[in-house]
Enzyme design. Sequence first.
Site, PDB file in Angstrom:
ATOM      1  CB  CYS A  77      -0.913   0.053   1.223  1.00 27.79           C
ATOM      2  SG  CYS A  77      -2.096  -1.265   1.290  1.00 27.79           S
ATOM      3  CG  HIS A 131      -0.461   3.275   4.227  1.00 26.47           C
ATOM      4  ND1 HIS A 131      -1.282   2.200   3.998  1.00 26.47           N
ATOM      5  CD2 HIS A 131       0.068   3.094   5.449  1.00 26.47           C
ATOM      6  CE1 HIS A 131      -1.233   1.397   5.051  1.00 26.47           C
ATOM      7  NE2 HIS A 131      -0.434   1.918   5.938  1.00 26.47           N
TER       8      HIS A 131
END
Length: 489
Positions: A77, A131
């Site tokens: 991510c 993120h």
Amino acid sequence: MLPPCRGLLWLALVLGSVCSSLESAAPDPLNVLLIIVDDLRPSLGCYGDQLIRSPNIDQLASHSLLFQNAFAQQAVCAPSRVSFLTGRRPDTTRLYDFNSYWRVHAGNFSTIPQYFKENGYVTMSVGKVFHPGISSNHSDDSPYSWSIPPYHPSSEKYENTKTCRGPDGELHANLLCPVDVADVPEGTLPDKQSTEEAIRLLEKMKTSTSPFFLAVGYHKPHIPFRYPKEFQKLYPLENITLAPDPQVPAGLPPVAYNPWMDIRQREDVQALNLSMPYGPIPVDFQRKIRQSYFASVSYLDTQVGRLLSALDDLQLANSTIIAFTSDHGRQALDLVELLSLFPTLAGLAGLHVPPRCPSPSFHVELCREGQNLLKYFRFGKGTHDSEEDPYFHANPRELIAYSQYPRPADSPQWNSDKPSLKDIKVMGYSIRTIDYRYTVWVSFNPDEFLANFSDVHAGELYLVDSDPLQDHNMYNDTQGGDLPLSLMP
Ligand SMILES: *[C@@H]1O[C@H](CO)[C@@H](O)[C@H](O)[C@H]1NC(C)=O
Ligand SMILES: *[C@@H]1O[C@H](CO)[C@@H](O)[C@H](O)[C@H]1NC(C)=O
Ligand SMILES: *[C@@H]1O[C@H](CO)[C@@H](O)[C@H](O)[C@H]1NC(C)=O
Ligand SMILES: *[C@@H]1O[C@H](CO)[C@@H](O)[C@H](O)[C@H]1NC(C)=O
Ligand SMILES: *[C@@H]1O[C@H](CO)[C@@H](O)[C@H](O)[C@H]1NC(C)=O
């Protein structure tokens, strides 16, 4: 074989899917709606999947440019998002884990939303776009990227808590988590809240004199599969097939295998006593994982449908560029990298396309490592990049997408899927052409950020046509060295 999320990384490659849409170019600046989905692979109707129900995404794809082979630059991510949101490769952002902020650690690189903001756009973030955490300075890169404080759904904090009713009647922190939404804390789920907030912002923007750039980041189908239980009914277990190639391929080098630690931590998976690192996962449970992944995708699809309907109802659809992408998950001629999102969105919106990066480019705040894909879109007046892009005149056999993946050791261990920077010993560098996927695993020095291509630990070579699932590693048959290491970035 493995659950359709990060477990797929055992081939160290990932692909991302970009469906992208553009209605007629308007004289006024175009708005941008960027939808980012976490861990979505192309198990979607628009990619030919016969089982999955994804009518809203398919509808978007049907009047969009749909990329068949879009590749993320690192299938984790934070590194993936920082890479495509800055338009730089992980070797330039120097983020391979979750633990540094590129502006202080690598270079003060501009982001896509920052660039739109500096060009007069109101930029807004809803849900998981950057993120969260250090990798975006605990602020989703505010204030640089966003005009208003980023929104996070309040129910996000329950994602990994004990809210899943098990067969024993108790609440657990499970991988498989179909819920009765009325019964969960706050009576809602994060992606529902994000859709509601995004619609509220669109309503506000309806009367704005400035164009907007709205990024909406959905959490599902990332694990845990916490979704409204009614979506399970779309996928009766007896209709769920297993993966076509459930075995660990015989020729797979151990360094390439991902032991899916994130899945093993969940209570329902722990109870299976799976052996480390290769499993296997019992067949019944494999079916349940796939059922819950598909149900999570259908749930996500209804959220995308609500968002796009609101855009229509507000009569914003004809003045808004929609880009739809995943950060990773498996995603023809159109071999592209997620990295290209930055120059392409800038070009589509009629902004000046940032210049190509010199090498190295740590000192350059605004430049692009990706390609401007504007010429793939069949329209054109006034929005072309003045620079002729050699990419589009190239022989398709010369197109290449790069990806990379770090490992702490040559064999799978507890931190193989997400090693911290200081623990990285090996880096897998992978190229995908239209003919093959070629990977070399080489030693890596995390203090110097240096890969040593003369110290090859293992290699992989798969032919796209004869081995599309990448089960037959031909690296040793070809002595590997026949393919040019000099192609590595
Ligand atoms: C978009 O559609 C609405 C309603 O159909 C119309 O009023 C508006 O002028 C259109 N905008 C553009 C940029 O075409
Ligand atoms: C980094 O870039 C931002 C946005 O352009 C700018 O405000 C800031 O001063 C820069 N920081 C440094 C250290 O150059
Ligand atoms: C990161 O956030 C901290 C705390 O808000 C702030 O003091 C610092 O300036 C930020 N870093 C950058 C590079 O903007
Ligand atoms: C399950 O499979 C059966 C037999 O092929 C089919 O008739 C039925 O429609 C399927 N159910 C769903 C929900 O797709
Ligand atoms: C897993 O191991 C525990 C403790 O040894 C045992 O009680 C349990 O039955 C095992 N579960 C399975 C599914 O084998």
